[in-house]
Design an enzyme around this catalytic site. Structure first.
Site, PDB file in Angstrom:
ATOM      1  N   CYS A 136       1.011  -1.225   0.045  1.00 31.11           N
ATOM      2  CA  CYS A 136      -0.074  -0.029   0.059  1.00 31.11           C
ATOM      3  C   CYS A 136       0.844   1.248   0.063  1.00 31.11           C
ATOM      4  O   CYS A 136       1.792   1.281   0.857  1.00 31.11           O
ATOM      5  CB  CYS A 136      -0.833  -0.071   1.438  1.00 31.11           C
ATOM      6  SG  CYS A 136      -1.986   1.274   1.108  1.00 31.11           S
ATOM      7  N   CYS A 341     -12.171   7.991 -44.012  1.00 32.22           N
ATOM      8  CA  CYS A 341     -11.750   9.276 -43.363  1.00 32.22           C
ATOM      9  C   CYS A 341     -12.897  10.420 -43.181  1.00 32.22           C
ATOM     10  O   CYS A 341     -14.047  10.370 -43.821  1.00 32.22           O
ATOM     11  CB  CYS A 341     -10.552   9.801 -44.600  1.00 32.22           C
ATOM     12  SG  CYS A 341     -10.201  11.353 -43.816  1.00 32.22           S
ATOM     13  N   CYS A 347      -5.052  14.021 -38.199  1.00 29.97           N
ATOM     14  CA  CYS A 347      -3.723  13.291 -38.489  1.00 29.97           C
ATOM     15  C   CYS A 347      -2.975  14.156 -39.126  1.00 29.97           C
ATOM     16  O   CYS A 347      -1.624  14.417 -38.844  1.00 29.97           O
ATOM     17  CB  CYS A 347      -3.956  12.041 -39.469  1.00 29.97           C
ATOM     18  SG  CYS A 347      -4.714  12.484 -41.061  1.00 29.97           S
ATOM     19  N   CYS A 374       7.463  10.333 -44.520  1.00 35.00           N
ATOM     20  CA  CYS A 374       6.726   9.575 -43.501  1.00 35.00           C
ATOM     21  C   CYS A 374       7.819   8.501 -42.882  1.00 35.00           C
ATOM     22  O   CYS A 374       8.408   7.783 -43.645  1.00 35.00           O
ATOM     23  CB  CYS A 374       5.450   8.644 -43.979  1.00 35.00           C
ATOM     24  SG  CYS A 374       4.919   7.673 -42.720  1.00 35.00           S
ATOM     25  N   CYS A 380      -0.202   8.980 -36.157  1.00 32.60           N
ATOM     26  CA  CYS A 380      -1.423   9.332 -36.748  1.00 32.60           C
ATOM     27  C   CYS A 380      -2.345   8.057 -36.680  1.00 32.60           C
ATOM     28  O   CYS A 380      -3.489   8.360 -36.825  1.00 32.60           O
ATOM     29  CB  CYS A 380      -1.294   9.417 -38.480  1.00 32.60           C
ATOM     30  SG  CYS A 380      -0.317   8.311 -39.222  1.00 32.60           S
TER      31      CYS A 380
END
Ligand SMILES: Cc1cc2nc3c(=O)[nH]c(=O)nc-3n(C[C@H](O)[C@H](O)[C@H](O)COP(=O)(O)O)c2cc1C
Length: 396
Positions: A136, A341, A347, A374, A380
Site C-alpha cells: 500500500c 476518413c 492526423c 513518413c 497518426c
C-alpha cells in the site's frame, strides 16, 4: 468449455478474481459477488485486533480526461477497520455457503508475532490462500507496514518467510510498482519460499489540485496526502511489472491494475499472469461485469482454438526484448483509407506539430501521406478517431 486454471497449486474455476478493495469489504458483499458469478475473491486486507485502523473521508478522488470520467482513481483508503475475528466468521461462512469458490485472505501486520498470528487465524478460518500486502503506497508506513516492506528486498524476504513458515496454505505477496526494479523484490519473495506474487498494488500519486481552492484532493478537512492511483491509467505499468517478473523470476503471478474487460485479462495472461484481479472496474460498474468477462474470454479462447486460459499464459513474453535488439531495418509507412476518413484534419495536425510533416490535406480535405517524409512513427494511427482508417504498412 471450462475456464479453469491452476494458480499456486489451487484449481480456480476461472482466472478472474475480485481484488482486495472496498468491493470485498465484508463477507456479505463477497457472497453477493459469488452469487453473481465471481468464483474467487481477495478479501479486503485485514490485521490483528491490536492494529487500530482509523479511516479518513473522503478517501477517493477521480481523474477525468476530457469527457471521460474516472479515467483513473486515487484512494487514500487503508486496510479494513473490521476486527480479524469478524473476518474469521465471514471466511467460514463463505466457505460453507460457496464451496466451489476460492477465498483468499489479504493481510498486513507490523511485527513477526502479528504476521504469524493473523496468517494462522485466517488459515484456521478456512482461507484457501493468503495474500500479504507489502505494497500500500500510503498505508501506515509509520508502523512499518505497506510499501515500506515491499520497497526493500531484505524486509520482503524476512517478512514473507515469517508468513510462509506460519501456515501450510500457499502464500502470495502483493507487490508495489513504486520501486526501481520489481524483479529484485519478486526474487526476494521467491527466496522466502512463497508460492507467488501479485502485481501490482496502486501507483503512488497526487491526483490533483482543486483550482478554485488551490487545495490538493481528495480534501480531508482541507488537507490531503499522496495516495494510490488505479484504473485504466495504470494498466501499462501493471503489464510491464508482470512481464518483467515473468521473464526474470520463476514464480506464479496474479496480475492486477487497470483490467476492465476480457481483452485486458488476455493481455495479462499473455505476459505471464495465471490469475487476473479487478478492483476499480468493479467499483465503477459493479459485480455484474463478471458475465462479460467470462463470456468474452470463453469466446476468445474458442475462436483462437485454445483449450484453456493456460494456453495464453506467457505467449507474448518471447517477443518482449531490449530496445537495442529491435530491428532497425523495419521501416513501415502510414496508409490512409480515404473511404473511412472523416476529414477532421487530426492526423494532419498531429503529424505537422508532433511528427514529421508527412501528411498533407488537399482542397478535398482528404489527407495524403508523403511516403518520402513518413518514418512510420505511428502517431497518426493513434490520433485518428476511426479505428482502421490509418494503418502502418510495409513499405513497397
Ligand atoms: C479504494 C481502494 C482500496 C484498496 N484497498 C486495498 C487493500 O485493502 N489491500 C490491497 O492489497 N489492495 C488494495 N487496493 C488495491 C487494489 O486491490 C488493486 O491492486 C489496485 O487498485 C489496482 O487494480 P485496479 O486498477 O483494477 O483497481 C485498493 C484499491 C482501491 C481503489
Amino acid at each position: 468449455m471450462s475456464l479453469a486454471i491452476d494458480f499456486c497449486g489451487i484449481r480456480f474455476p476461472d482466472p478472474f478474481t475480485l481484488a482486495a478493495s472496498p468491493a470485498t469489504g465484508t463477507g456479505e458483499m463477497v457472497e453477493r459477488a459469488f452469487d453473481q458469478g465471481w468464483t474467487s475473491a481477495v478479501l479486503k486486507t485485514a490485521a490483528v485486533e491490536r492494529e487500530d485502523v482509523k479511516l479518513v473521508y473522503p478517501m477517493i478522488a477521480g481523474l477525468d480526461h476530457e469527457d471521460k470520467r474516472l479515467f483513473g482513481m486515487e484512494n487514500i483508503d487503508l486496510i479494513s477497520d473490521r476486527k480479524l475475528k469478524d473476518w474469521e466468521t465471514d471466511i467460514a461462512r463463505l466457505r460453507k455457503r460457496h464451496p466451489g469458490c476460492i477465498v483468499i485472505s489479504s493481510m498486513m501486520a507490523s511485527s513477526k508475532e502479528d504476521w504469524q498470528e493473523a496468517a494462522r487465524r485466517l488459515e484456521g478460518a478456512g482461507a484457501h490462500l493468503i495474500e500479504c500486502s507489502f505494497s500500500c503506497p500510503h498505508g501506515m508506513p509509520e508502523r512499518g507496514m505497506g510499501a515500506a516492506i515491499g520497497q526493500d528486498p531484505d524486509l520482503t524476504e524476512r517478512t514473507a518467510t515469517w508468513v510462509r513458515e506460519a501456515v501450510k496454505i500457499p502464500v502470495v505477496i502483493k507487490l508495489t510498482p513504486n520501486v526501481t526494479d520489481i524483479v529484485l523484490i519478486a526474487r526476494a519473495v521467491k527466496r522466502a519460499g512463497c508460492a507467488g506474487v501479485c502485481a501490482i498494488n496502486t501507483v503512488k500519486g497526487l491526483i490533483g489540485v482543486d483550482v478554485e481552492t488551490l487545495r490538493p484532493i481528495p480534501s480531508v478537512a482541507g488537507y490531503s496526502t499522496y495516495g494510490g492511483y488505479s484504473g485504466a491509467a495504470v494498466k501499462p505499468v501493471a503489464l510491464k511489472c508482470v512481464a518483467e517478473i515473468a521473464k526474470g523470476v520463476e514464480t506464479e503471478i496474479s496480475g492486477v491494475g487497470g483490467v476492465y474487460t476480457w481483452r485486458d485479462a488476455v493481455e495479462f495472461l499473455a505476459v505471464g499472469a495465471r490469475n487476473v484481479q479487478l478492483c476499480t472496474a468493479v467499483m465503477m460498474w459493479g459485480y455484474r461485469i463478471i458475465e462479460d468477462l467470462k463470456e468474452g474470454l470463453e469466446f476468445y479462447i474458442e475462436g483462437k482454438g485454445f483449450a484453456s486460459p493456460a494456453d495464453i499464459v506467457g505467449r507474448a513474453l518471447p517477443y518482449i526484448t531490449t530496445h537495442e535488439s529491435l530491428s532497425r531495418d523495419h521501416k513501415p509507412v502510414a496508409e490512409i483509407d480515404p473511404s473511412k476518413c472523416l476529414k477532421d484534419d487530426l492526423c494532419h495536425i498531429a503529424c505537422r506539430d508532433g511528427g514529421h510533416q508527412a501528411i498533407e490535406v488537399g482542397e478535398d480535405r482528404v489527407p495524403r501521406v508523403d511516403a518520402e517524409k513518413c518514418v512510420g512513427c505511428g502517431l497518426c494511427t493513434c490520433v485518428c478517431p476511426v479505428k482502421g482508417c490509418i494503418a502502418l504498412k510495409e513499405r513497397k
